[in-house]
Design an enzyme around this catalytic site. Structure first.
Site, PDB file in Angstrom:
ATOM      1  N   CYS A 167       0.822  -1.225   0.000  1.00 28.44           N
ATOM      2  CA  CYS A 167       0.000   0.000   0.000  1.00 28.44           C
ATOM      3  C   CYS A 167       0.847   1.263   0.000  1.00 28.44           C
ATOM      4  O   CYS A 167       0.340   2.342  -0.291  1.00 28.44           O
ATOM      5  CB  CYS A 167      -0.908   0.021   1.219  1.00 28.44           C
ATOM      6  SG  CYS A 167      -1.866  -1.462   1.334  1.00 28.44           S
ATOM      7  N   ASN A 206     -10.091  -1.718  -1.128  1.00 28.99           N
ATOM      8  CA  ASN A 206      -8.671  -1.385  -0.995  1.00 28.99           C
ATOM      9  C   ASN A 206      -7.937  -1.868  -2.250  1.00 28.99           C
ATOM     10  O   ASN A 206      -7.851  -3.070  -2.485  1.00 28.99           O
ATOM     11  CB  ASN A 206      -8.140  -2.074   0.269  1.00 28.99           C
ATOM     12  CG  ASN A 206      -6.676  -1.801   0.525  1.00 28.99           C
ATOM     13  OD1 ASN A 206      -5.971  -1.250  -0.320  1.00 28.99           O
ATOM     14  ND2 ASN A 206      -6.210  -2.195   1.704  1.00 28.99           N
ATOM     15  N   HIS A 260      -4.333   6.634   1.805  1.00 26.27           N
ATOM     16  CA  HIS A 260      -4.514   5.289   1.256  1.00 26.27           C
ATOM     17  C   HIS A 260      -5.880   4.767   1.710  1.00 26.27           C
ATOM     18  O   HIS A 260      -6.263   4.929   2.864  1.00 26.27           O
ATOM     19  CB  HIS A 260      -3.397   4.386   1.768  1.00 26.27           C
ATOM     20  CG  HIS A 260      -3.683   2.935   1.559  1.00 26.27           C
ATOM     21  ND1 HIS A 260      -4.045   2.431   0.333  1.00 26.27           N
ATOM     22  CD2 HIS A 260      -3.679   1.895   2.424  1.00 26.27           C
ATOM     23  CE1 HIS A 260      -4.248   1.138   0.456  1.00 26.27           C
ATOM     24  NE2 HIS A 260      -4.036   0.778   1.711  1.00 26.27           N
TER      25      HIS A 260
HETATM   26  N1  ACO Z   1     -18.110 -10.731   7.751  1.00 24.20           N
HETATM   27  C1  ACO Z   1     -18.716 -11.019   8.923  1.00 24.20           C
HETATM   28  N2  ACO Z   1     -18.027 -11.285  10.030  1.00 24.20           N
HETATM   29  C2  ACO Z   1     -16.688 -11.230   9.983  1.00 24.20           C
HETATM   30  C3  ACO Z   1     -15.995 -10.914   8.787  1.00 24.20           C
HETATM   31  C4  ACO Z   1     -16.767 -10.663   7.647  1.00 24.20           C
HETATM   32  N3  ACO Z   1     -16.199 -10.355   6.472  1.00 24.20           N
HETATM   33  N4  ACO Z   1     -14.682 -10.936   9.057  1.00 24.20           N
HETATM   34  C5  ACO Z   1     -14.536 -11.251  10.356  1.00 24.20           C
HETATM   35  N5  ACO Z   1     -15.753 -11.432  10.908  1.00 24.20           N
HETATM   36  C6  ACO Z   1     -16.075 -11.779  12.278  1.00 24.20           C
HETATM   37  C7  ACO Z   1     -14.937 -12.467  12.993  1.00 24.20           C
HETATM   38  O1  ACO Z   1     -14.936 -13.840  12.697  1.00 24.20           O
HETATM   39  C8  ACO Z   1     -15.262 -12.177  14.443  1.00 24.20           C
HETATM   40  O2  ACO Z   1     -16.251 -13.077  14.874  1.00 24.20           O
HETATM   41  P1  ACO Z   1     -16.199 -13.644  16.384  1.00 24.20           P
HETATM   42  O3  ACO Z   1     -16.373 -12.445  17.274  1.00 24.20           O
HETATM   43  O4  ACO Z   1     -17.372 -14.581  16.406  1.00 24.20           O
HETATM   44  O5  ACO Z   1     -14.877 -14.312  16.553  1.00 24.20           O
HETATM   45  C9  ACO Z   1     -15.895 -10.793  14.388  1.00 24.20           C
HETATM   46  O6  ACO Z   1     -16.311 -10.596  13.033  1.00 24.20           O
HETATM   47  C10 ACO Z   1     -14.944  -9.709  14.779  1.00 24.20           C
HETATM   48  O7  ACO Z   1     -13.719  -9.943  14.094  1.00 24.20           O
HETATM   49  P2  ACO Z   1     -12.500  -8.989  14.271  1.00 24.20           P
HETATM   50  O8  ACO Z   1     -11.385  -9.437  13.379  1.00 24.20           O
HETATM   51  O9  ACO Z   1     -12.202  -8.811  15.720  1.00 24.20           O
HETATM   52  O10 ACO Z   1     -13.156  -7.675  13.708  1.00 24.20           O
HETATM   53  P3  ACO Z   1     -12.609  -6.245  13.762  1.00 24.20           P
HETATM   54  O11 ACO Z   1     -13.552  -5.378  14.474  1.00 24.20           O
HETATM   55  O12 ACO Z   1     -11.160  -6.185  14.128  1.00 24.20           O
HETATM   56  O13 ACO Z   1     -12.696  -5.840  12.210  1.00 24.20           O
HETATM   57  C11 ACO Z   1     -11.309  -5.638  10.293  1.00 24.20           C
HETATM   58  C12 ACO Z   1     -11.999  -6.606  11.243  1.00 24.20           C
HETATM   59  C13 ACO Z   1     -12.356  -4.827   9.543  1.00 24.20           C
HETATM   60  C14 ACO Z   1     -10.517  -6.466   9.280  1.00 24.20           C
HETATM   61  C15 ACO Z   1     -10.411  -4.706  11.131  1.00 24.20           C
HETATM   62  O14 ACO Z   1      -9.571  -5.441  11.976  1.00 24.20           O
HETATM   63  C16 ACO Z   1      -9.587  -3.816  10.276  1.00 24.20           C
HETATM   64  O15 ACO Z   1     -10.101  -2.931   9.629  1.00 24.20           O
HETATM   65  N6  ACO Z   1      -8.258  -4.018  10.261  1.00 24.20           N
HETATM   66  C17 ACO Z   1      -7.394  -3.324   9.376  1.00 24.20           C
HETATM   67  C18 ACO Z   1      -7.424  -4.068   8.108  1.00 24.20           C
HETATM   68  C19 ACO Z   1      -6.915  -3.312   6.952  1.00 24.20           C
HETATM   69  O16 ACO Z   1      -7.269  -2.176   6.744  1.00 24.20           O
HETATM   70  N7  ACO Z   1      -6.075  -3.997   6.194  1.00 24.20           N
HETATM   71  C20 ACO Z   1      -5.513  -3.486   5.064  1.00 24.20           C
HETATM   72  C21 ACO Z   1      -4.583  -2.343   5.389  1.00 24.20           C
HETATM   73  S1  ACO Z   1      -3.011  -2.517   4.889  1.00 24.20           S
HETATM   74  C22 ACO Z   1      -3.091  -2.684   3.246  1.00 24.20           C
HETATM   75  O17 ACO Z   1      -3.860  -1.988   2.629  1.00 24.20           O
HETATM   76  C23 ACO Z   1      -2.224  -3.678   2.609  1.00 24.20           C
END
Ligand code: ACO
Length: 332
Positions: A114, A289, A259
């Site tokens: 990114c 993204n 980004h």
């Molecule tokens: N749909 C529904 N439920 C989901 C999904 C989905 N797509 N993905 C995960 N869940 C569930 C999980 O299994 C978990 O369930 P559980 O509580 O029963 O175990 C619950 O949702 C919460 O999961 P978390 O991973 O704790 O969710 P979080 O609030 O952290 O959100 C997210 C996840 C959106 C990925 C967040 O962590 C985030 O935004 N992280 C940054 C990711 C990012 O931006 N990456 C790219 C940046 S770097 C680059 O661009 C290369």
């Protein structure tokens, strides 16, 4: 003193729109969950097998050249930022040069995820300032859709990413206050495995096995919470560093174009920087993204629709896999 100007921007996304509801047909997720956590409504995927990032980049470069008022044949160097190169080797820049009909023009691939566009911008800025090249095509292009895991296991990553490409034509400018003011980039490999695609890998013999496919090693994986924490800490930190070094106050900025990883990350970053939300440009809702393509894609669209104008002062912060991060300050 010679400075590096953004002479023209261009972008291209494939025509296939994939909505959150479409993804919910394939695995356990929902439009509500995705929008709440990421701000994404839909993304684009390549229409068929055989289309690589270099193919998406061709129309993006053509559009950027048109907007810069140059011919494609005027390009004297290519920098191609991508985490999803068409093939393991050679680099996507070589494929792009051939598709554009530019034999002999040097082509450098940048593999900084990114942050690739900003790493490329720092290189292009140095080349142009020292007089080495005059018309650099800096491309960010990605095809993510062919690597994603469309099962419940991969849903945290799969909902985030989309395909697309964008290009900036960069060249020297001798007068006025337009141009790249500063670019600062960083890396910290201690987070390398928090967001990575493990296989196929040169570190393994053989590089790919049936077991790796069964274990899902061939799909990207992510420690989402860790990435979130790092991104919301490093993007404001590096932005402040660039602004302070150049005696620019947040209020002086016309736009912040971060980004597009996750709308929630960008809202946190804007809050920490105390920048007015209406100055922050988002298009993640339409494209997800697109990693290296995301900043030039958002910039190109915002110029095309008239929001961003020549002379505007713009901050471009980023954070990505590696971990890598950075910020650029540009007078367009
Ligand atoms: N749909 C529904 N439920 C989901 C999904 C989905 N797509 N993905 C995960 N869940 C569930 C999980 O299994 C978990 O369930 P559980 O509580 O029963 O175990 C619950 O949702 C919460 O999961 P978390 O991973 O704790 O969710 P979080 O609030 O952290 O959100 C997210 C996840 C959106 C990925 C967040 O962590 C985030 O935004 N992280 C940054 C990711 C990012 O931006 N990456 C790219 C940046 S770097 C680059 O661009 C290369």
């Amino acid at each position: 003193m010679t400075k590096t100007a953004f002479l023209g921007l261009g972008h291209y996304v494939p025509s296939k729109v994939v909505t959150n509801d479409d993804l919910a047909q394939m695995f356990d997720t929902s439009d509500e969950w995705i929008q709440q956590r990421t701000g994404i409504k839909e993304r684009r995927y390549i229409e068929e097998s055989g289309i690589g990032p270099s193919d998406l980049a061709v129309p993006a470069v053509q559009m950027a050249c048109k907007n810069a008022g140059i011919e494609v044949s005027d390009i004297d160097a290519i920098i191609f930022a991508t985490l999803s190169p068409d093939f393991n080797f050679p680099g996507s820049g070589c494929f792009l040069g051939d598709k554009l009909g530019l034999p002999g023009v040097p082509a450098l691939d940048v593999r900084n995820q990114c942050s690739g566009f900003l790493y490329g911008l720092q290189i292009a800025d140095a080349w142009i300032k020292c007089g080495m090249y005059k018309r650099v095509a800096l491309v960010g292009g990605e095809v993510h859709s062919t690597a994603l895991d469309f099962s419940d296991e991969g849903r945290d990553v799969t909902v985030l990413f989309g395909d697309g490409a964008a290009c900036a034509i960069l060249g020297p400018i001798e007068e006025g206050n337009r141009g790249v003011i500063d670019v600062e980039v960083h890396a910290d490999g201690s987070g390398a495995k928090d967001l990575w695609l493990e296989g196929p890998a040169s570190a393994y013999k053989p590089r790919i096995t049936h077991e790796m496919i069964d274990n899902k090693t061939v799909h990207p994986s992510m420690n989402g919470r860790h990435v979130f924490r790092w991104a919301t800490s490093k993007m404001p930190e590096v932005s402040r560093s660039v602004l302070e070094r150049n005696n620019v106050a947040i209020e002086d900025l016309d736009w912040v174009i971060p980004h597009q990883a996750n709308k929630r990350i960008n809202e946190f970053v804007a809050q920490k920087l105390e920048v007015a939300p209406e100055k922050v440009i988002h298009n993640i809702e339409k494209y997800g993204n697109t990693t290296a393509a995301s900043i030039p894609l958002a910039l190109s669209e915002a110029i095309q629709d008239g929001r961003v104008k020549e002379g505007d002062l713009v901050l471009l912060p980023t954070f990505g896999s590696g971990f890598t991060w950075g910020a650029a300050l540009v007078r367009l």
